[in-house]
Design a protein around this motif. Structure first.
Motif, PDB file in Angstrom:
ATOM      1  N   LEU A 137       3.417   3.123   5.741  1.00  0.00           N
ATOM      2  CA  LEU A 137       2.146   3.625   5.354  1.00  0.00           C
ATOM      3  C   LEU A 137       1.839   4.858   6.054  1.00  0.00           C
ATOM      4  CD1 LEU A 137      -0.190   3.255   3.412  1.00  0.00           C
ATOM      5  CD2 LEU A 137      -1.203   2.039   5.245  1.00  0.00           C
ATOM      6  N   VAL A 138       1.976   4.835   7.394  1.00  0.00           N
ATOM      7  CA  VAL A 138       1.602   6.056   8.239  1.00  0.00           C
ATOM      8  C   VAL A 138       2.451   7.079   7.868  1.00  0.00           C
ATOM      9  CG1 VAL A 138       1.528   7.024  10.649  1.00  0.00           C
ATOM     10  CG2 VAL A 138       0.595   4.506  10.042  1.00  0.00           C
ATOM     11  N   ARG A 139       3.524   6.812   7.508  1.00  0.00           N
ATOM     12  CA  ARG A 139       4.772   8.019   7.367  1.00  0.00           C
ATOM     13  C   ARG A 139       4.170   8.708   5.996  1.00  0.00           C
ATOM     14  NH1 ARG A 139       8.492   4.829   9.140  1.00  0.00           N
ATOM     15  NH2 ARG A 139       9.070   4.179   7.080  1.00  0.00           N
ATOM     16  N   VAL A 140       4.017   7.939   5.014  1.00  0.00           N
ATOM     17  CA  VAL A 140       3.770   8.338   3.590  1.00  0.00           C
ATOM     18  C   VAL A 140       2.307   9.067   3.765  1.00  0.00           C
ATOM     19  CG1 VAL A 140       2.899   7.555   1.279  1.00  0.00           C
ATOM     20  CG2 VAL A 140       4.806   6.491   2.359  1.00  0.00           C
ATOM     21  N   VAL A 141       1.189   8.619   4.393  1.00  0.00           N
ATOM     22  CA  VAL A 141      -0.137   9.071   4.449  1.00  0.00           C
ATOM     23  C   VAL A 141       0.501  10.479   5.035  1.00  0.00           C
ATOM     24  CG1 VAL A 141      -2.093   9.229   5.609  1.00  0.00           C
ATOM     25  CG2 VAL A 141      -1.400   7.136   4.506  1.00  0.00           C
ATOM     26  N   GLN A 142       1.117  10.645   6.053  1.00  0.00           N
ATOM     27  CA  GLN A 142       1.319  11.982   6.960  1.00  0.00           C
ATOM     28  C   GLN A 142       2.161  12.896   5.881  1.00  0.00           C
ATOM     29  OE1 GLN A 142       3.061  10.742  10.358  1.00  0.00           O
ATOM     30  NE2 GLN A 142       0.941  10.344  11.742  1.00  0.00           N
ATOM     31  N   GLN A 143       2.997  12.359   5.042  1.00  0.00           N
ATOM     32  CA  GLN A 143       4.010  13.213   4.244  1.00  0.00           C
ATOM     33  C   GLN A 143       2.837  13.682   3.113  1.00  0.00           C
ATOM     34  OE1 GLN A 143       6.987  10.492   2.908  1.00  0.00           O
ATOM     35  NE2 GLN A 143       8.158  10.695   4.920  1.00  0.00           N
ATOM     36  N   LEU A 144       1.877  12.985   2.681  1.00  0.00           N
ATOM     37  CA  LEU A 144       1.037  13.502   1.646  1.00  0.00           C
ATOM     38  C   LEU A 144       0.073  14.617   2.036  1.00  0.00           C
ATOM     39  CD1 LEU A 144       0.528  10.112  -0.059  1.00  0.00           C
ATOM     40  CD2 LEU A 144       1.649  12.099  -0.910  1.00  0.00           C
ATOM     41  N   GLY A 145      -0.097  14.836   3.504  1.00  0.00           N
ATOM     42  CA  GLY A 145      -0.780  15.933   3.870  1.00  0.00           C
ATOM     43  C   GLY A 145      -2.189  15.286   4.515  1.00  0.00           C
ATOM     44  N   ARG A 154       5.887  -6.756   8.901  1.00  0.00           N
ATOM     45  CA  ARG A 154       4.394  -6.115   8.685  1.00  0.00           C
ATOM     46  C   ARG A 154       4.412  -4.776   9.458  1.00  0.00           C
ATOM     47  NH1 ARG A 154      -0.685 -10.013   8.757  1.00  0.00           N
ATOM     48  NH2 ARG A 154       0.507 -10.753   6.767  1.00  0.00           N
ATOM     49  N   VAL A 155       4.824  -4.791  10.780  1.00  0.00           N
ATOM     50  CA  VAL A 155       4.826  -3.526  11.496  1.00  0.00           C
ATOM     51  C   VAL A 155       5.779  -2.540  10.724  1.00  0.00           C
ATOM     52  CG1 VAL A 155       5.944  -2.381  13.585  1.00  0.00           C
ATOM     53  CG2 VAL A 155       4.856  -4.723  13.888  1.00  0.00           C
ATOM     54  N   GLU A 192       0.921  -1.296   0.127  1.00  0.00           N
ATOM     55  CA  GLU A 192       0.264   0.094  -0.015  1.00  0.00           C
ATOM     56  C   GLU A 192       0.897   1.474  -0.076  1.00  0.00           C
ATOM     57  OE1 GLU A 192      -2.398  -3.491   1.618  1.00  0.00           O
ATOM     58  OE2 GLU A 192      -0.393  -2.432   2.398  1.00  0.00           O
ATOM     59  N   GLY A 193       1.887   1.231   0.970  1.00  0.00           N
ATOM     60  CA  GLY A 193       2.728   2.407   0.922  1.00  0.00           C
ATOM     61  C   GLY A 193       3.507   2.787  -0.506  1.00  0.00           C
ATOM     62  N   ASP A 194       3.925   1.702  -1.296  1.00  0.00           N
ATOM     63  CA  ASP A 194       4.387   1.738  -2.444  1.00  0.00           C
ATOM     64  C   ASP A 194       3.199   2.427  -3.442  1.00  0.00           C
ATOM     65  OD1 ASP A 194       6.743   0.784  -1.750  1.00  0.00           O
ATOM     66  OD2 ASP A 194       6.192  -1.393  -2.407  1.00  0.00           O
ATOM     67  N   ILE A 195       2.254   1.944  -3.600  1.00  0.00           N
ATOM     68  CA  ILE A 195       1.163   2.377  -4.319  1.00  0.00           C
ATOM     69  C   ILE A 195       0.783   3.900  -3.869  1.00  0.00           C
ATOM     70  CG2 ILE A 195      -1.370   2.331  -4.869  1.00  0.00           C
ATOM     71  CD1 ILE A 195      -0.916  -0.712  -4.548  1.00  0.00           C
ATOM     72  N   LEU A 196       0.849   4.439  -2.760  1.00  0.00           N
ATOM     73  CA  LEU A 196       0.398   5.768  -2.474  1.00  0.00           C
ATOM     74  C   LEU A 196       1.749   6.728  -2.833  1.00  0.00           C
ATOM     75  CD1 LEU A 196      -1.085   5.473   0.952  1.00  0.00           C
ATOM     76  CD2 LEU A 196      -2.167   5.761  -1.098  1.00  0.00           C
ATOM     77  N   ALA A 206      -7.811   7.596   5.133  1.00  0.00           N
ATOM     78  CA  ALA A 206      -7.166   8.646   4.990  1.00  0.00           C
ATOM     79  C   ALA A 206      -7.846  10.028   4.488  1.00  0.00           C
ATOM     80  CB  ALA A 206      -5.837   8.468   4.571  1.00  0.00           C
ATOM     81  N   LEU A 207      -7.959  11.046   5.075  1.00  0.00           N
ATOM     82  CA  LEU A 207      -8.497  12.215   4.559  1.00  0.00           C
ATOM     83  C   LEU A 207      -7.387  13.598   4.713  1.00  0.00           C
ATOM     84  CD1 LEU A 207     -12.059  12.136   6.229  1.00  0.00           C
ATOM     85  CD2 LEU A 207     -11.381  11.597   3.621  1.00  0.00           C
ATOM     86  N   PRO A 208      -7.541  14.129   3.506  1.00  0.00           N
ATOM     87  CA  PRO A 208      -6.587  15.406   3.473  1.00  0.00           C
ATOM     88  C   PRO A 208      -6.784  16.203   4.920  1.00  0.00           C
ATOM     89  CG  PRO A 208      -7.731  15.367   1.448  1.00  0.00           C
ATOM     90  CD  PRO A 208      -8.471  14.307   2.472  1.00  0.00           C
ATOM     91  N   VAL A 209      -5.814  16.699   5.647  1.00  0.00           N
ATOM     92  CA  VAL A 209      -5.925  17.667   6.663  1.00  0.00           C
ATOM     93  C   VAL A 209      -6.901  18.789   6.327  1.00  0.00           C
ATOM     94  CG1 VAL A 209      -4.666  19.291   8.120  1.00  0.00           C
ATOM     95  CG2 VAL A 209      -3.364  16.895   7.348  1.00  0.00           C
ATOM     96  N   GLY A 210      -7.691  19.041   7.546  1.00  0.00           N
ATOM     97  CA  GLY A 210      -8.606  20.066   7.226  1.00  0.00           C
ATOM     98  C   GLY A 210      -9.903  19.721   6.836  1.00  0.00           C
ATOM     99  N   ASP A 211      -9.963  18.516   6.166  1.00  0.00           N
ATOM    100  CA  ASP A 211     -11.353  17.722   5.597  1.00  0.00           C
ATOM    101  C   ASP A 211     -12.200  17.539   6.677  1.00  0.00           C
ATOM    102  OD1 ASP A 211     -13.482  16.289   4.479  1.00  0.00           O
ATOM    103  OD2 ASP A 211     -12.210  15.402   3.050  1.00  0.00           O
ATOM    104  N   ALA A 212     -13.617  18.327   6.895  1.00  0.00           N
ATOM    105  CA  ALA A 212     -14.454  18.101   7.988  1.00  0.00           C
ATOM    106  C   ALA A 212     -15.383  17.137   7.672  1.00  0.00           C
ATOM    107  CB  ALA A 212     -14.968  19.654   8.266  1.00  0.00           C
TER     108      ALA A 212
END
Length: 109
Positions: free
Chosen positions: A51-59, A44-45, A11-15, A95-101
């Motif tokens: 994945l968490v790092r990539v999601v956060q780096q993407l905002g 796996r850990v 999943e991290g590679d795909i993102l 995962a949602l963009p930061v600020g998405d309500a």
């Protein structure tokens, strides 16, 4: 839009590969992640941490999808990390963009 990712560990590679799309379009991302049943499952850990790092780096902000005992949707819970656990029902994350309500009405404690 929504991007659904269920890729058995990459999943991290795909993102990462979709970075330009995610940065320009900001879709919601629904990700299925198999649990790491113990801290000894280092591979796996490590994939989960990446994945968490990539999601956060993407905002984006990561939320765990929380189910009721009958598997109906209870809501979502914001998470900073994916926990080590053995519950096969805890595999879906949003995962949602930061600020998405969008999730204000479905947040759970």
């Amino acid at each position: 839009g929504v991007l659904k990712v269920d890729a058995e560990g990459i999943e991290g590679d795909i993102l990462e590969a979709a970075r330009s799309l995610l940065m320009s379009q900001h879709p919601a991302i629904l990700v299925e992640i198999l649990p790491a049943y113990s801290p000894d499952h280092r591979f796996r850990v490590g994939r989960q941490e990446r994945l968490v790092r990539v999601v956060q780096q993407l905002g984006y902000v990561l939320h765990e999808v929380v189910l009721n005992s009958d598997n109906s949707l209870r809501g979502v819970r914001r998470v900073e990390a994916i926990e080590v656990h053995a519950d096969p029902r805890r595999t879906d994350y949003l995962a949602l963009p930061v600020g998405d309500a969008t999730l204000a009405a479905v947040q759970v404690a």
